[in-house]
Design a protein around this motif. Structure first.
Motif, PDB file in Angstrom:
ATOM      1  N   PRO A  25       6.861  -5.013  -0.597  1.00 43.45           N
ATOM      2  CA  PRO A  25       4.799  -4.765  -1.384  1.00 43.45           C
ATOM      3  C   PRO A  25       5.097  -5.173  -2.671  1.00 43.45           C
ATOM      4  O   PRO A  25       5.934  -4.537  -3.696  1.00 43.45           O
ATOM      5  CB  PRO A  25       4.598  -3.645  -0.894  1.00 43.45           C
ATOM      6  CG  PRO A  25       5.720  -2.847  -0.777  1.00 43.45           C
ATOM      7  CD  PRO A  25       7.226  -3.607  -0.229  1.00 43.45           C
ATOM      8  N   VAL A  30       0.095  -2.588  -6.355  1.00 44.74           N
ATOM      9  CA  VAL A  30       0.345  -0.873  -5.559  1.00 44.74           C
ATOM     10  C   VAL A  30       0.647   0.293  -6.534  1.00 44.74           C
ATOM     11  O   VAL A  30      -1.226   0.809  -6.627  1.00 44.74           O
ATOM     12  CB  VAL A  30       1.993  -0.096  -4.963  1.00 44.74           C
ATOM     13  CG1 VAL A  30       1.811   0.846  -4.767  1.00 44.74           C
ATOM     14  CG2 VAL A  30       2.327  -1.492  -3.441  1.00 44.74           C
ATOM     15  N   LEU A  89      -5.261  -1.927  -1.848  1.00 43.50           N
ATOM     16  CA  LEU A  89      -4.629  -1.344  -0.671  1.00 43.50           C
ATOM     17  C   LEU A  89      -4.544  -2.335   1.034  1.00 43.50           C
ATOM     18  O   LEU A  89      -3.186  -2.374   1.295  1.00 43.50           O
ATOM     19  CB  LEU A  89      -4.532   0.031  -0.407  1.00 43.50           C
ATOM     20  CG  LEU A  89      -4.128   0.487  -1.755  1.00 43.50           C
ATOM     21  CD1 LEU A  89      -4.448   2.521  -1.459  1.00 43.50           C
ATOM     22  CD2 LEU A  89      -2.850   1.157  -1.534  1.00 43.50           C
ATOM     23  N   VAL A  92      -2.218  -4.842  -0.407  1.00 39.87           N
ATOM     24  CA  VAL A  92      -0.584  -4.229   0.594  1.00 39.87           C
ATOM     25  C   VAL A  92      -0.387  -4.877   1.876  1.00 39.87           C
ATOM     26  O   VAL A  92       0.649  -5.096   2.096  1.00 39.87           O
ATOM     27  CB  VAL A  92      -0.500  -3.120   0.126  1.00 39.87           C
ATOM     28  CG1 VAL A  92       0.859  -2.709  -0.157  1.00 39.87           C
ATOM     29  CG2 VAL A  92      -0.425  -3.465  -1.668  1.00 39.87           C
ATOM     30  N   THR A 144      -4.994   5.125   1.667  1.00 41.98           N
ATOM     31  CA  THR A 144      -5.811   4.841   0.422  1.00 41.98           C
ATOM     32  C   THR A 144      -6.301   6.640   0.798  1.00 41.98           C
ATOM     33  O   THR A 144      -6.626   6.942  -0.167  1.00 41.98           O
ATOM     34  CB  THR A 144      -6.639   4.679   0.158  1.00 41.98           C
ATOM     35  OG1 THR A 144      -6.875   2.918   0.134  1.00 41.98           O
ATOM     36  CG2 THR A 144      -8.167   4.629  -0.398  1.00 41.98           C
TER      37      THR A 144
END
Length: 585
Positions: A25, A30, A89, A92, A144
């Motif tokens: 990732p 991030v 997020l 990701v 999150t």
């Protein structure tokens, strides 16, 4: 019994972390998302303190333009940071799932045929779609709230300890209770969700089996059978869905009950401390606001952990596929041309414990036609599978002259083979795409027309509205059986193979078409090593040698004339075919 074993199996969260880490990732995104979350939570920490000062020094003069401007800017920044954090997020999450699906798809394409025979297609599809979707949901929808929740809880507790450590200690007494609730119900959620994922895969397998074969279902009047089979899967999913709902119904209210009980306790205890002067009214208001910044994230954390349990089950199922051993297509010697004899030496083969072939030995001379004949279920198609290296012999070896075929690169070996199956395999797409399937070079229109004419396919293709660009439908349903077979023969012709493998290649053709295709195949067979699985006498009577297989054993090798004189079962087989041919005439 199987379901109970699934439900009682423990999970290892480290597998999930390793799986996500393996997708690489983007760390920059991030970190940025986490910083945005910190900013969002930081603004949240400032609001109770601002309110505390407002309450303790409440007056008309307590509001200034500067304070209001700062507060508005803070709220705007909080909203922007929160939105950016959620988007990053989510990005990701989609990255992780895309990489996982790429990895799974590559794995499935390189797994040996044995894996695909032992696993239902619907269950394999469920691994790629449903299970990866569960992981995406965890990352995009719940990560999150998990990150911001942890920050909010830790930060709020630190500030509360500074405001009034005695009230904070009272509040922290509820934490062990909340953790116990999450752990107990979380384990239950994991067990139920893992079984539900397995049942979802089974139900997907049923759909995948039935929908492509709808003609068979209707022709067999089997709607009631498939209705019951499908309804059984739906009822099972409904049962486990209710189990999940019960756990959710217990978890959220229990957490809310603990939090509300804590809120009432804090208000009561705080009121006493305000009355005694140990705590100001502003401190009390700030304490309650910070308490809400703990209560709300605690509820979100409970949801995160329940989805984490589901992700654990999905992770294990994905690892089951990723842990399978793949074919190494580039291992071995290169081979550009097959011009030697093929020797099958004492070859035996078993599907697990089911012995199919027993000590087969014969030689297929280069450039000659070897017909494989015998009763159905004798192992003829399995022998083809060994020659194409879909399987490895459990005993014995197959050699090209003096070299075992396993010593050659798998891609190179299969590139030498042209295969036409009894049940023609076509993919959804155009006729051109199906004839050219698998070739790594451009094919000219002249080449395409030449092989189509040799396969007696050009005439019907030209009569179609879009010619070679006509779509054939799923599995070629828009074409007749004979048309599909001729396209498969054209595909084999285009590959210009050194080894031909014909599994009753003319079985779907009418008499006039069969004559032309047989002529085309005869031309193609010149100077090529050819194997023919045959049920029709006309297919094998001209073969250079016939290998007769019964129940996985060779009981006769020779020409048609020799076997007709010496082999009782072959003579019976040939006589039946001659009688059938006479009736057809």
């Amino acid at each position: 019994m199987e379901q109970n074993q699934l439900e009682n199996k423990k999970f290892d969260w480290r597998l999930f972390l390793a799986l996500v880490k393996g997708t690489e990732p983007p760390l920059g995104i991030v970190i940025t998302a986490l910083l945005m979350s910190l900013m969002t939570t930081g603004v949240g920490f400032a609001v109770p303190l601002f309110t505390k000062n407002l309450v303790d020094g409440f007056s008309g003069q307590s509001f200034t333009g500067g304070q209001i401007t700062i507060l508005v800017i803070a709220f705007v920044l909080q909203a922007l940071a929160s939105g950016l954090s959620i988007y990053l997020l989510a990005k990701v999450g989609h990255h992780v799932v895309a990489k996982l699906r790429e990895r799974l798809w590559e794995k499935l394409l390189h797994l040996p045929i044995r894996f695909h025979h032992n696993n239902e297609t619907g269950q394999t599809l469920s691994r790629v779609t449903n299970d990866t979707g569960i992981l995406k949901e965890l990352i995009t929808d719940h990560l999150t709230s998990f990150v911001t929740g942890i920050i909010s809880i830790v930060g709020s507790i630190i500030i509360l300890l500074i405001l009034d450590w005695k009230m904070t200690i009272v509040m922290l007494l509820a934490v062990p209770v909340a953790i116990i609730i999450i752990m107990v119900l979380g384990r239950q959620m994991y067990r139920v969700s893992k079984t539900m994922q397995e049942e979802t895969a089974k139900f997907t397998a049923v759909l995948n089996q039935v929908l492509p074969e709808m003609k068979l279902v209707k022709a067999s009047n089997a709607e009631h059978v498939e209705l019951e089979r499908g309804n059984k899967g739906i009822r099972t999913l409904f049962t486990y869905g209710l189990k999940e709902a019960k756990i959710q119904a217990l978890l959220s209210p229990l957490m809310l009950f603990v939090m509300m009980l804590l809120l009432v306790t804090i208000i009561g205890y705080g009121g006493v401390r305000v009355a005694s002067g140990a705590l100001s009214a502003g401190d009390m208001v700030a304490f309650i606001l910070y308490l809400f910044q703990i209560i709300m994230p605690m509820t979100q954390l409970s949801m995160f952990f329940t989805h984490l349990q589901k992700a654990m089950g999905a992770t294990e199922r994905i690892y089951d596929v990723l842990g399978e051993e793949t074919e190494d297509a580039d291992k071995g010697k290169s081979i550009q041309r097959v011009d030697g004899d093929l020797h099958i030496e004492h070859v035996s083969f078993a599907y697990q414990s089911d012995q199919v072939l027993h000590d087969l030995s014969f030689t297929a001379p280069a450039g000659k036609v070897t017909a494989i004949a015998g009763p159905s279920g004798g192992g003829k198609s399995t022998l083809f599978g060994l020659l194409e290296r879909y399987y490895e012999p459990t005993e014995g070896t197959i050699r090209l002259d003096d070299t075992p075929i396993q010593d050659y690169k798998l891609h190179d070996w299969r590139r030498q083979i042209g295969y036409v199956a009894q049940e023609t395999a076509l993919l959804s797409g155009t006729i051109r795409e199906n004839i050219c399937y698998g070739l790594e070079r451009e094919v000219s229109d002249e080449e395409l027309e030449r092989v189509s004419e040799m396969a007696y396919a050009k005439q019907f293709i030209e009569e179609l509205p879009d010619g070679f660009e006509t779509t054939v439908g799923e599995r070629g349903v828009k074409l007749s059986g004979g048309q599909r077979q001729r396209i498969a023969i054209a595909r084999a012709l285009l590959r210009d193979p050194q080894i031909l493998m014909l599994d009753e290649a003319t079985s779907s053709l009418d008499s006039s078409s069969e004559i032309y295709v047989q002529q085309a195949l005869q031309n193609l067979m010149q100077n090529r090593t050819t194997f023919v699985i045959a049920h029709r006498l006309s297919t094998i009577v001209e073969a250079d040698q016939i290998v007769f297989i019964e129940k996985g054993r060779i009981t006769g090798i020779g020409t048609h004339e020799a076997l007709f004189k010496q082999h009782d079962l072959y003579r019976e087989f040939a006589s039946q075919q001659q009688l059938l041919a006479g009736k057809m005439e």
